[in-house]
Design an enzyme around this catalytic site. Structure first.
Site, PDB file in Angstrom:
ATOM      1  N   GLY A 180       2.308   2.399  10.732  1.00  0.00           N
ATOM      2  CA  GLY A 180       3.252   3.502  10.553  1.00  0.00           C
ATOM      3  C   GLY A 180       3.944   3.940  11.821  1.00  0.00           C
ATOM      4  O   GLY A 180       4.581   4.987  11.861  1.00  0.00           O
ATOM      5  N   GLU A 213      -6.921   4.545   7.701  1.00  0.00           N
ATOM      6  CA  GLU A 213      -6.764   5.974   7.389  1.00  0.00           C
ATOM      7  C   GLU A 213      -8.017   6.533   6.734  1.00  0.00           C
ATOM      8  O   GLU A 213      -8.357   7.701   6.907  1.00  0.00           O
ATOM      9  CB  GLU A 213      -5.510   6.173   6.517  1.00  0.00           C
ATOM     10  CG  GLU A 213      -4.253   6.019   7.374  1.00  0.00           C
ATOM     11  CD  GLU A 213      -3.085   5.345   6.681  1.00  0.00           C
ATOM     12  OE1 GLU A 213      -3.021   5.345   5.448  1.00  0.00           O
ATOM     13  OE2 GLU A 213      -2.218   4.801   7.406  1.00  0.00           O
ATOM     14  N   HIS A 219      -9.714   0.858   4.952  1.00  0.00           N
ATOM     15  CA  HIS A 219      -8.407   1.095   5.573  1.00  0.00           C
ATOM     16  C   HIS A 219      -8.570   2.077   6.742  1.00  0.00           C
ATOM     17  O   HIS A 219      -9.384   2.993   6.683  1.00  0.00           O
ATOM     18  CB  HIS A 219      -7.420   1.659   4.550  1.00  0.00           C
ATOM     19  CG  HIS A 219      -6.018   1.686   5.082  1.00  0.00           C
ATOM     20  ND1 HIS A 219      -5.554   2.717   5.874  1.00  0.00           N
ATOM     21  CD2 HIS A 219      -5.013   0.793   4.985  1.00  0.00           C
ATOM     22  CE1 HIS A 219      -4.301   2.450   6.229  1.00  0.00           C
ATOM     23  NE2 HIS A 219      -3.945   1.288   5.699  1.00  0.00           N
ATOM     24  N   ASN A 224       0.856  -1.185   0.000  1.00  0.00           N
ATOM     25  CA  ASN A 224       0.000   0.000   0.000  1.00  0.00           C
ATOM     26  C   ASN A 224       0.892   1.234   0.000  1.00  0.00           C
ATOM     27  O   ASN A 224       1.458   1.594   1.023  1.00  0.00           O
ATOM     28  CB  ASN A 224      -0.893  -0.049   1.261  1.00  0.00           C
ATOM     29  CG  ASN A 224      -1.765   1.182   1.403  1.00  0.00           C
ATOM     30  OD1 ASN A 224      -1.836   2.009   0.503  1.00  0.00           O
ATOM     31  ND2 ASN A 224      -2.439   1.293   2.546  1.00  0.00           N
ATOM     32  N   SER A 277       3.243  -1.949  10.450  1.00  0.00           N
ATOM     33  CA  SER A 277       4.695  -2.004  10.683  1.00  0.00           C
ATOM     34  C   SER A 277       5.292  -3.374  10.394  1.00  0.00           C
ATOM     35  O   SER A 277       6.172  -3.839  11.122  1.00  0.00           O
ATOM     36  CB  SER A 277       5.033  -1.547  12.107  1.00  0.00           C
ATOM     37  OG  SER A 277       4.660  -0.191  12.277  1.00  0.00           O
ATOM     38  N   LYS A 292       0.101   4.254  -0.348  1.00  0.00           N
ATOM     39  CA  LYS A 292      -0.549   5.426   0.254  1.00  0.00           C
ATOM     40  C   LYS A 292      -0.320   6.673  -0.622  1.00  0.00           C
ATOM     41  O   LYS A 292      -0.246   6.549  -1.842  1.00  0.00           O
ATOM     42  CB  LYS A 292      -0.067   5.618   1.692  1.00  0.00           C
ATOM     43  CG  LYS A 292      -0.249   4.324   2.517  1.00  0.00           C
ATOM     44  CD  LYS A 292      -0.065   4.495   3.974  1.00  0.00           C
ATOM     45  CE  LYS A 292      -0.273   3.142   4.661  1.00  0.00           C
ATOM     46  NZ  LYS A 292      -0.191   3.233   6.112  1.00  0.00           N
ATOM     47  N   GLU A 294      -5.557  -4.844  10.793  1.00  0.00           N
ATOM     48  CA  GLU A 294      -4.548  -3.809  10.941  1.00  0.00           C
ATOM     49  C   GLU A 294      -4.833  -2.999  12.199  1.00  0.00           C
ATOM     50  O   GLU A 294      -5.623  -2.041  12.156  1.00  0.00           O
ATOM     51  CB  GLU A 294      -4.565  -2.875   9.724  1.00  0.00           C
ATOM     52  CG  GLU A 294      -4.219  -3.559   8.430  1.00  0.00           C
ATOM     53  CD  GLU A 294      -3.602  -2.585   7.441  1.00  0.00           C
ATOM     54  OE1 GLU A 294      -2.489  -2.839   7.017  1.00  0.00           O
ATOM     55  OE2 GLU A 294      -4.237  -1.558   7.145  1.00  0.00           O
TER      56      GLU A 294
HETATM   57  P1  PGA Z   1       2.702   0.380   7.670  1.00  0.00           P
HETATM   58  O1  PGA Z   1       1.251   0.540   7.018  1.00  0.00           O
HETATM   59  O2  PGA Z   1       3.298  -0.894   7.150  1.00  0.00           O
HETATM   60  O3  PGA Z   1       3.459   1.602   7.232  1.00  0.00           O
HETATM   61  O4  PGA Z   1       2.514   0.337   9.162  1.00  0.00           O
HETATM   62  C1  PGA Z   1       0.403  -0.583   6.860  1.00  0.00           C
HETATM   63  C2  PGA Z   1      -0.916  -0.169   6.233  1.00  0.00           C
HETATM   64  O5  PGA Z   1      -1.468   0.872   6.579  1.00  0.00           O
HETATM   65  O6  PGA Z   1      -1.450  -0.881   5.355  1.00  0.00           O
END
Ligand code: PGA
Length: 260
Positions: free
Chosen positions: A178, A102, A100, A13, A218, A15, A172
Site C-alpha cells: 500500500g 495487516e 497477512h 485482496n 504495490s 481488504k 509480501e
Molecule cells: P497492495 O496490497 O497491492 O495495496 O500493496 C497488497 C496486499 O496487502 O496483499
C-alpha cells in the site's frame, strides 16, 4: 524450466473496501475481463466477509475462486466476531488468506495463532494463502532472510507434506504494501529463492519446486511483467490494484502470459 511447471496464481485482496453494490459490480467486471485467463492462471478474489455470498453468486461457475481474508481456528462457540471454516465452506469459499501482514502487525496475530488457523483451514479442505514478509526496520537491520524463514517455519509447524499442495505462499514485504514502493525484481526473487530453499529443507526439493510463491506489495500493471519474469515468482497478491477491474486484469494477463 521448473517455474513453467507451476501454474500462475493471482489473488485480489479487497481488504476492508467496497460496499455491497460495488463489490458485486467489481466481481461482475472481474468475471467479464478475467474469465478468458482461467485456463492458464488461477484467479481468486477476497472480498470482505459480509459480501462473500453476493460475490460468490456473481462469480458463479466461471472458474474464479472465492476467497476469504481470514478465518478462526475454532469450529464454533463463544468467539465474538470470528468466522469458522464451516461458515466459509457454506458460502463456497475455496481459499483463505492466513498471516497477512495487516493481521500480524495491525490486529496482532502471532505465529502460533497463524499456525493454528493454517491447520484448521487445511483440515477443513480449504486452500490457504500463507503470507510472510519483513518490516522496513527488519530489512534495514539485515534480518530479511531470518524473519521470512522464521515466519515460514512457524506457520508450517506440523503441516504434513501431503497438505502442501493446498498451500500457496505469498512474500509480501510490509514496507511495500500500500505504499507504492515495490521490491525490485531481484530483491523479490532473492527472498523467493530463500523461501523455496526453506521448503526444500522442511520437506524435499521436489515439493519445494511445486509450491507456488506469490509476490505482493504495490503490484501494478506497470511492474507485474518484470516481477513475473523472475523464475521463482509464480503470481501476485494484489491489494489496491485489485479494486479496479482493468488494473487487476492487466496483472492477471501478465501472469497468464508469462507461462506460454
Ligand atoms: P497492495 O496490497 O497491492 O495495496 O500493496 C497488497 C496486499 O496487502 O496483499
Amino acid at each position: 524450466m521448473m517455474s513453467n511447471a507451476r501454474r500462475p496464481i493471482v489473488g485480489g485482496n479487497w481488504k476492508m473496501n467496497t460496499d455491497l453494490a460495488s463489490a458485486v459490480e467489481l466481481a461482475d467486471d472481474v468475471v467479464a475481463s478475467c474469465g478468458a485467463f482461467v485456463d492458464r492462471c488461477d484467479i481468486a478474489v477476497f472480498p470482505p466477509f459480509p459480501y462473500l455470498q453476493a460475490v460468490g453468486r456473481t462469480l458463479g461457475h466461471h472458474g474464479i475462486i472465492l476467497g476469504a481474508q481470514s478465518v478462526y481456528h475454532q469450529p464454533d462457540g463463544a468467539f465474538t466476531g470470528e468466522v469458522s471454516t464451516d461458515m466459509l465452506l457454506d458460502l463456497n469459499v475455496g481459499m483463505v488468506i492466513i498471516g497477512h501482514s495487516e493481521r500480524r502487525h495491525v490486529i496482532g496475530e502471532t505465529d502460533e495463532l497463524i499456525n493454528r488457523k493454517l491447520h484448521a483451514a487445511l483440515d477443513a479442505g480449504l486452500q490457504v494463502l500463507l503470507c510472510v514478509g519483513e518490516t522496513i526496520e527488519q530489512r534495514e537491520a539485515g534480518q530479511t532472510s531470518r524473519v521470512n524463514i522464521s515466519q515460514l517455519m512457524a506457520g508450517l509447524r506440523g503441516i504434513q507434506a501431503g497438505h502442501m499442495q493446498r498451500i500457496v505462499l505469498a512474500y509480501e514485504p510490509v514496507w511495500a504494501i500500500g505504499t507504492g514502493r515495490t521490491a525490485g525484481p531481484a530483491d523479490a526473487q532473492s527472498v523467493h529463492t530463500i523461501l523455496r530453499a526453506t521448503l526444500g529443507d522442511l520437506y524435499d526439493g521436489g515439493l519445494a519446486d511445486s509450491v507456488r510463491i506469490q509476490y505482493g506489495g504495490s503490484v501494478r500493471p506497470g511492474n507485474a511483467m518484470e516481477l513475473i519474469a523472475q523464475p521463482d515468482i509464480d503470481g501476485f497478491l494484489v491489494g489496491g490494484s485489485s479494486l479496479k477491474a482493468e488494473e487487476f486484469t492487466a496483472i492477471v494477463r501478465a501472469a497468464a502470459e508469462s507461462h506460454v
